[in-house]
Design an enzyme around this catalytic site. Structure first.
Site, mmCIF file in Angstrom:
data_model
loop_
_atom_site.group_PDB
_atom_site.id
_atom_site.type_symbol
_atom_site.label_atom_id
_atom_site.label_comp_id
_atom_site.label_asym_id
_atom_site.label_seq_id
_atom_site.Cartn_x
_atom_site.Cartn_y
_atom_site.Cartn_z
ATOM 1 N N LYS A 53 55.983 10.353 -0.752
ATOM 2 C CA LYS A 53 55.758 9.904 0.627
ATOM 3 C C LYS A 53 56.758 8.814 1.005
ATOM 4 C CE LYS A 53 50.861 11.084 0.467
ATOM 5 N NZ LYS A 53 49.496 10.650 0.157
ATOM 6 N N GLN A 107 46.002 5.349 -0.974
ATOM 7 C CA GLN A 107 46.038 6.594 -1.735
ATOM 8 C C GLN A 107 44.684 6.838 -2.415
ATOM 9 O OE1 GLN A 107 48.702 8.830 -1.829
ATOM 10 N NE2 GLN A 107 47.268 10.147 -2.909
ATOM 11 N N ASP A 113 46.044 8.544 7.953
ATOM 12 C CA ASP A 113 45.384 9.667 7.286
ATOM 13 C C ASP A 113 44.347 10.330 8.197
ATOM 14 O OD1 ASP A 113 46.345 10.367 4.787
ATOM 15 O OD2 ASP A 113 45.286 8.751 3.748
#
Ligand code: NAD
Length: 300
Positions: A53, A97, A120
């Site tokens: 990422k 994460q 997200d």
């Protein structure tokens, strides 16, 4: 033989769009869209995801900040860091994460992220906004699946889509997006009876389960579009290999279009994360600045 939906090639197109958005934001407002990624602990798979990422973010000109924390930090310490990132005007997107080590309350961590920085799309306010059909930050994987589906079906209206899996990360938001696109949506899961015949009725099958090659050729209506979200690591002759939830070779003989694993949903997920980062910037701009771009934003 089914048409291959090339997620890698498509993700490059999305990343080019992101790079030009980033450039425009820099030139017109002096803002460098910046993503903060928080990694707690040493999970090897999470480390690989975070590295990928960050690398992609740099490639499109997005600023990246990495916060690596010991697995034994407390919930309070993690939330204090998130609070600092929420209040940092130079940080536009925050990604924690997942999964977090077992002693964390993941829901509380997700809820502590400012909804406008929630790249997200997991914050309850964003989940609710998606369910209500409002413009919001949408989870990256289902968003990537929609872009791939639109390649095959520019108009999804009236199509019957079966989503296998009902997780908050993939299955549920996927179903919401398909519903918004006027599909007829069936969600099936581990307690559903006779999944095969439900799938056989579908124009579109999205497999998001985490069971290798669960979906076989006799589940698929000839000509249907099949999106394989699953990532299952196996070892063949001592070598690690990734395979999906769909028996690719067999299903490709029946389907009209299919995504591969790897090279399908995975690259699109990262591209959509960076797309969400530029969208997050736009949500944080005051309206006067937004109008310079001619971009519509809801939060002013
Ligand atoms: P999850 O474990 O949270 O959810 C799995 C879902 O599958 C559950 O809703 C469960 O009810 C359902 N299920 C389990 N067994 C089933 C069965 N036999 N038949 C029908 N349904 C069944 O998983 P998740 O986070 O939604 O991820 C699903 C898969 O997608 C995993 O392999 C994951 O690695 C992968 N994934 C890939 C990406 C990507 O970018 N490509 C992103 C997220 C997840």
């Amino acid at each position: 033989m089914a048409q291959l939906i090339d997620g890698k090639a498509l993700s490059i197109q999305v990343l080019q769009q992101v790079a030009s958005d980033v450039e425009l934001l820099k030139v017109e407002s002096g803002i460098v869209p910046t993503l903060a990624v928080v990694l707690v602990g040493e999970d090897p798979a999470s480390q690989v995801y975070v590295r990928n990422k960050m690398k992609r973010a740099r490639e499109v000109g997005i600023g990246s900040r990495e916060h690596r924390l010991d697995a034994d930090i407390t919930q309070n310490e993690l939330e204090l860091l998130i609070d600092a990132l929420n209040n940092d005007a130079d940080v536009h997107g925050i990604l924690v994460q997942l999964p977090l080590p077992a002693h964390f309350n993941e829901d509380a961590v997700i809820a502590s992220i400012h909804p406008d920085k929630d790249v997200d799309g997991f914050h309850p306010l964003n989940v609710g906004a998606l369910a209500a059909g409002r413009d919001t930050l949408v989870p990256c994987t289902p968003q990537g699946c929609m872009i791939m589906l639109n390649q095959i079906h520019p108009d999804l209206s009236g199509k019957h889509a079966v989503v296998i899996g009902r997780s908050n990360i993939v299955g549920k938001p996927m179903a919401m997006l398909l519903l918004q696109a006027n599909c007829t949506v069936t969600i099936v899961h581990s307690h559903t009876q006779d999944i095969e015949s439900l799938c056989r009725n579908a124009d579109i099958v999205i497999a998001a389960v985490g069971r290798r090659e669960l979906v076989d050729a006799d589940w698929i209506k000839p000509g249907a579009t099949v999106i394989d979200v699953g990532i299952n690591a196996i070892e063949i002759d001592g070598k690690r290999k990734l395979i999906g939830d769909v028996a690719f070779e067999a299903v490709a003989g029946v389907a009209g279009a299919i995504t591969p694993v790897p090279g399908g949903v995975g690259p699109m997920t990262i591209a959509c994360l960076l797309l969400n980062t530029t969208r997050a910037v736009k949500r944080q701009l005051p309206r006067s600045t937004v109008m310079q771009f001619g971009v519509e934003v809801e939060n002013s």
